[in-house]
Design an enzyme around this catalytic site. Structure first.
Site, PDB file in Angstrom:
ATOM      1  N   CYS A   1     -49.295  50.766  14.363  1.00 47.73           N
ATOM      2  CA  CYS A   1     -48.470  49.573  13.894  1.00 47.73           C
ATOM      3  C   CYS A   1     -46.925  49.869  13.648  1.00 47.73           C
ATOM      4  CB  CYS A   1     -49.062  49.118  12.524  1.00 47.73           C
ATOM      5  SG  CYS A   1     -48.037  47.837  11.273  1.00 47.73           S
TER       6      CYS A   1
ATOM      7  N   LYS B   1     -29.587   8.834  31.486  1.00 48.02           N
ATOM      8  CA  LYS B   1     -29.991   9.065  30.391  1.00 48.02           C
ATOM      9  C   LYS B   1     -29.165  10.061  29.488  1.00 48.02           C
ATOM     10  CE  LYS B   1     -34.259   9.408  27.479  1.00 48.02           C
ATOM     11  NZ  LYS B   1     -33.553  10.044  26.380  1.00 48.02           N
TER      12      LYS B   1
ATOM     13  N   ARG C   1     -29.940   5.343  14.650  1.00 49.96           N
ATOM     14  CA  ARG C   1     -31.371   4.645  14.976  1.00 49.96           C
ATOM     15  C   ARG C   1     -32.579   4.746  13.747  1.00 49.96           C
ATOM     16  NH1 ARG C   1     -35.152   4.807  19.398  1.00 49.96           N
ATOM     17  NH2 ARG C   1     -37.035   5.543  18.504  1.00 49.96           N
TER      18      ARG C   1
ATOM     19  N   LYS D   1     -34.561   0.211  34.233  1.00 50.05           N
ATOM     20  CA  LYS D   1     -34.991  -0.954  33.658  1.00 50.05           C
ATOM     21  C   LYS D   1     -35.111  -1.944  34.708  1.00 50.05           C
ATOM     22  CE  LYS D   1     -31.807  -0.136  29.681  1.00 50.05           C
ATOM     23  NZ  LYS D   1     -30.286   0.607  30.095  1.00 50.05           N
TER      24      LYS D   1
ATOM     25  N   LYS E   1     -37.011  12.028  33.372  1.00 51.56           N
ATOM     26  CA  LYS E   1     -36.511  13.205  32.594  1.00 51.56           C
ATOM     27  C   LYS E   1     -36.272  14.182  34.029  1.00 51.56           C
ATOM     28  CE  LYS E   1     -37.154  13.234  28.163  1.00 51.56           C
ATOM     29  NZ  LYS E   1     -36.587  13.996  26.985  1.00 51.56           N
TER      30      LYS E   1
ATOM     31  N   CYS F   1     -53.030  45.201  13.170  1.00 55.40           N
ATOM     32  CA  CYS F   1     -53.053  46.228  12.240  1.00 55.40           C
ATOM     33  C   CYS F   1     -53.889  45.814  11.137  1.00 55.40           C
ATOM     34  CB  CYS F   1     -51.505  46.285  11.737  1.00 55.40           C
ATOM     35  SG  CYS F   1     -51.617  47.454  10.146  1.00 55.40           S
TER      36      CYS F   1
ATOM     37  N   CYS G   1     -46.482  50.172   9.349  1.00 57.08           N
ATOM     38  CA  CYS G   1     -46.900  50.892   8.641  1.00 57.08           C
ATOM     39  C   CYS G   1     -47.419  52.414   9.359  1.00 57.08           C
ATOM     40  CB  CYS G   1     -48.257  50.357   8.039  1.00 57.08           C
ATOM     41  SG  CYS G   1     -49.376  49.988   9.020  1.00 57.08           S
TER      42      CYS G   1
ATOM     43  N   TYR H   1       0.766  -1.321  -0.078  1.00 56.68           N
ATOM     44  CA  TYR H   1       0.072  -0.151   0.071  1.00 56.68           C
ATOM     45  C   TYR H   1       0.885   1.247   0.001  1.00 56.68           C
ATOM     46  CZ  TYR H   1      -3.584   3.517   1.452  1.00 56.68           C
ATOM     47  OH  TYR H   1      -4.309   4.657   1.668  1.00 56.68           O
TER      48      TYR H   1
END
Ligand code: IVH
Length: 677
Positions: A419, A117, A138, A301, A325, A437, A422, A37
């Site tokens: 507004c 986790k 996954r 688990k 969580k 507006c 404008c 190689y």
């Protein structure tokens, strides 16, 4: 050597070296010795030095090992990669144990294996006869991508299991992570080089695994922690703890664990009974910020594999495991300004501009304050120090003002009476909390309406993004919907930063959008209260655009699912001459709209079934709903006794619970796909 000969030789050497790179790095099946190689490689180097202008930028000499792939190979998991049910409170943790006990018909405390986790990217390693042959993302749980070239850059993952008698087949799942310090280093480097930075370590890890050139992964110190078993042949473990110890002996990286309470050195623990799990959850929560990597909760688990088997699965999650969580994180920051944005419907929305702050690894600088009532209720003022979090772990939200830090001179904030775009006076319509507006010529309303018109659910002009709309509007080229279909190549190319290629792509995308469906056209027109679902109902009822344009209120209210509020709003739009003119202009410019008369799939395998879709699925929810409709099913939004099937994706919440309670059939994504043929 003559130049033409050199060119031929360079091409053939490059191809040969490329082939051996693949055999060596990806397939692990070298066909030539290292010496041979190196000879090939050196010959190429020499020729390139002699004829520098013949060197290709993608020459193998320009890469450190590995090869650049065209794309990742798609591969099926031998066992689907499941997700976990989530809990967020201490009570729910205890409830979980109670539920398992009920299912098992025993009150004995359950032995759990608990680990952090990890907040990274899930990967499955496939070992055949002890050799690492694939590493699969996954994906949708069933099929993922083989990212082995990148995974092999992870120093701690053995390419061969350390045992003389490896199992014939072994799929091991775990999480690929970037440690916090490595993440910071990469982002610093990116910033120095003017490249975009990553929002958090998980995105950085995912971005690294997606690189087709494994040299990039090799430069980033990825890590992996293994935590579960997939398909296997030729091994047997009694429980999860034994499984982890077993794979650790083969050299795989796992969470260090003990039977003693957790410490920074031992993060996994066996807990007997829900109360011990609660203690573990709190202990890990305290350690969380001192860890080298990000975690977002714990995974619990049932330890015994036999008990796991007897508990089985529900939808896409095992009954024998769950994630608890951590509550979303909060941070303190300063409100520098409150800006008022004008939306498509003219609604004036106040937005807090804050000193950028990191919340759970993501930088937050803006948060919507919704309306004046909300500002008053929370008493939010410019100059206030506030607590922010990410609602649902995503959307920035101000939780409260830290009043003790308020500057003395601050004043309550009032949304301006005019507004900001404008200057016309804004109005608060009866029964509404927002100010609007109502100037039909307001530029902000026009720009937002145009963005809505081209959006995915609308005309779906995918090459025409928000920025470009603004540019076209400012240049005076696009003011109405139909102007989009009047754009010419020369006009586009005259704009700054528009090359010929992108101009042509844009025109192609505009052209493609002309052939659309009636419900998209109706939705795109931006009638208030007419969302995608309502537009579909209207399209199915009227079947062509002119009978819709010429309808009256009686006919509208007679349509099931169309209430008086929607009917009134549709009539307001339809009574506007400009609305008709605009639709006619679109048709004259070549827009055609067909109606999808529900079923297009001949088998009609879901006929007479009513569906509700919930949770995160591999494709957007509206597309899942379309799939169901095409196969003859109907789709509703809430679960009732009349619902035939709930299609539940990841993190399905209350709808899943309700369906379970009512005994409604629950399908996973795979179930749905297998039923639609
Ligand atoms: S066990 C049946 N253990 O969380 C599922 N998963 O929401 C077996 N995760 O896809 C997974 N840390 O990517 C397990 N210690 C841990 C984990 C963990 C993170 C991820 C994993 C999984 C997701 C589930």
């Amino acid at each position: 050597m003559k130049k033409s000969e050199a060119q031929k030789r360079i091409i053939s050497l490059s191809e040969e070296i490329q082939k051996h790179n693949h055999l060596y790095h990806t397939l692990d099946k070298p066909e030539i010795s290292d010496l041979k190689y190196d000879q090939l490689f050196n010959e190429l180097l020499k020729l390139e030095a002699e004829f520098p202008d013949l060197m290709k930028p993608n020459s193998p000499t320009q890469r450190v090992g590995g090869e650049v792939l065209d794309s990742f190979e798609k591969v099926q998991h031998r066992e689907v990669m499941l997700s976990l049910q989530n809990t967020y409170s201490l009570e729910e943790i205890l409830d979980f144990e109670a539920k398992i006990q009920r299912q098992l018909g025993s009150e004995a405390p359950i032995e759990f294996f608990c680990s952090p986790k990890y907040d990274g990217v899930a990967i499955e390693l496939v070992y055949e006869q002890g050799k690492l042959v694939r590493a699969i993302t996954r994906g949708d749980g069933t099929t993922g991508e083989n990212v082995i070239s990148n995974i092999k850059t992870i120093q701690t993952i053995p390419h061969k299991l350390k045992t003389s008698r490896p199992p014939e087949q072994l799929d091991i799942r775990g999480e690929v992570l970037l440690f916090k310090n490595e993440f910071a280093r990469i982002n610093q480097e990116h910033q120095d080089r003017g490249l975009p930075t990553f929002a958090n370590p998980r995105n950085a890890a995912a971005g690294t695994l997606r690189q087709l050139d494994s040299r990039i992964a090799a430069q980033r110190n990825l890590q992996m922690i293994c935590y579960s078993l997939g398909y296997s042949e030729g091994i047997r473990f009694e429980n999860h703890a034994d499984f982890e110890k077993g794979v650790a002996k083969w050299g795989l990286p796992i969470t260090p664990h003990t039977t003693e309470p957790v410490s920074l050195k031992s993060l996994a623990q066996i807990c007997v009974g829900g109360n011990q799990v609660v203690d573990y959850y709190q202990a890990i929560g305290k350690l969380r910020h001192r860890l080298d990597f990000e975690i977002d909760g714990i995974v619990v688990k049932v330890n015994s594999f036999k008990t796991q088997r007897s508990l089985g699965f529900i939808a896409r999650s095992p009954r024998w495991a769950f994630a608890a969580k951590f509550k979303p994180e909060q941070a303190e920051t300063l409100i520098q300004d409150i800006q008022v944005q004008v939306g498509r419907t003219g609604a004036l929305t106040p937005v807090a501009v804050m000193t950028p702050v990191s919340v759970g690894g993501v930088t937050i600088s803006h948060a919507t304050l919704h309306n004046q009532d909300e500002i008053n209720r929370k008493d939010i003022r410019i100059g206030d120090t506030v607590l922010v979090h990410r609602a649902g772990d995503v959307i920035p939200e101000i939780l409260e003002v830290l009043k003790e830090k308020r500057p003395k001179k601050s004043e309550p904030f009032q949304i301006p009476s005019h507004c900001p775009a404008c200057g016309q006076e804004s109005t608060q319509l009866e029964g509404e909390v927002v100010k609007r507006c109502l100037n039909s010529l307001c530029p902000a309303v026009a720009v937002e309406s145009l963005k809505h018109f081209v959006s995915r659910g609308g005309m779906n002009v995918d090459k025409l993004g928000a920025r470009l709309i603004e540019t076209f509007f400012e240049a005076g080229l696009v003011r109405t919907f139909s102007d989009i279909y009047r754009l010419s190549f020369d006009q586009i190319i005259a704009l700054e930063r528009q090359g010929e290629r992108s101009a042509q792509n844009l025109l192609n995308s505009i052209e493609k959008s002309k052939k659309t469906q009636l419900h998209r056209l109706i939705f795109a027109m931006g009638i208030r209260f007419v969302g995608e679902q309502t537009a579909r109902t209207l399209a199915l009822h009227f079947k062509d655009i002119h009978s819709f344009l010429n309808t009256d209120k009686e006919r509208l209210v007679a349509i099931p699912d169309i209430g008086p509020k929607v009917a009134q709003s549709v009539m307001t739009s339809l009574s506007d001459k400009k609305f008709h003119e605009e639709v006619e202009a679109l048709l004259a410019l070549g827009v055609t709209s067909e109606v999808i008369l529900a079923p297009t799939n001949d088998k009609q395998s879901l006929a007479n079934l009513s569906f509700v879709v919930t949770g995160t699925l591999p494709i957007p929810r509206n597309e899942v709903q379309d799939m169901i409709r095409h196969a003859g099913g109907s789709v509703g939004s809430s679960v009732s006794k009349k619902t035939s099937v709930l299609v539940a994706g990841e993190n399905a919440g209350s709808k899943l619970e309700k369906a379970e309670k009512l005994g409604v059939e629950i399908w996973s994504w795979d179930d749905l796909n297998s039923k639609i043929q």
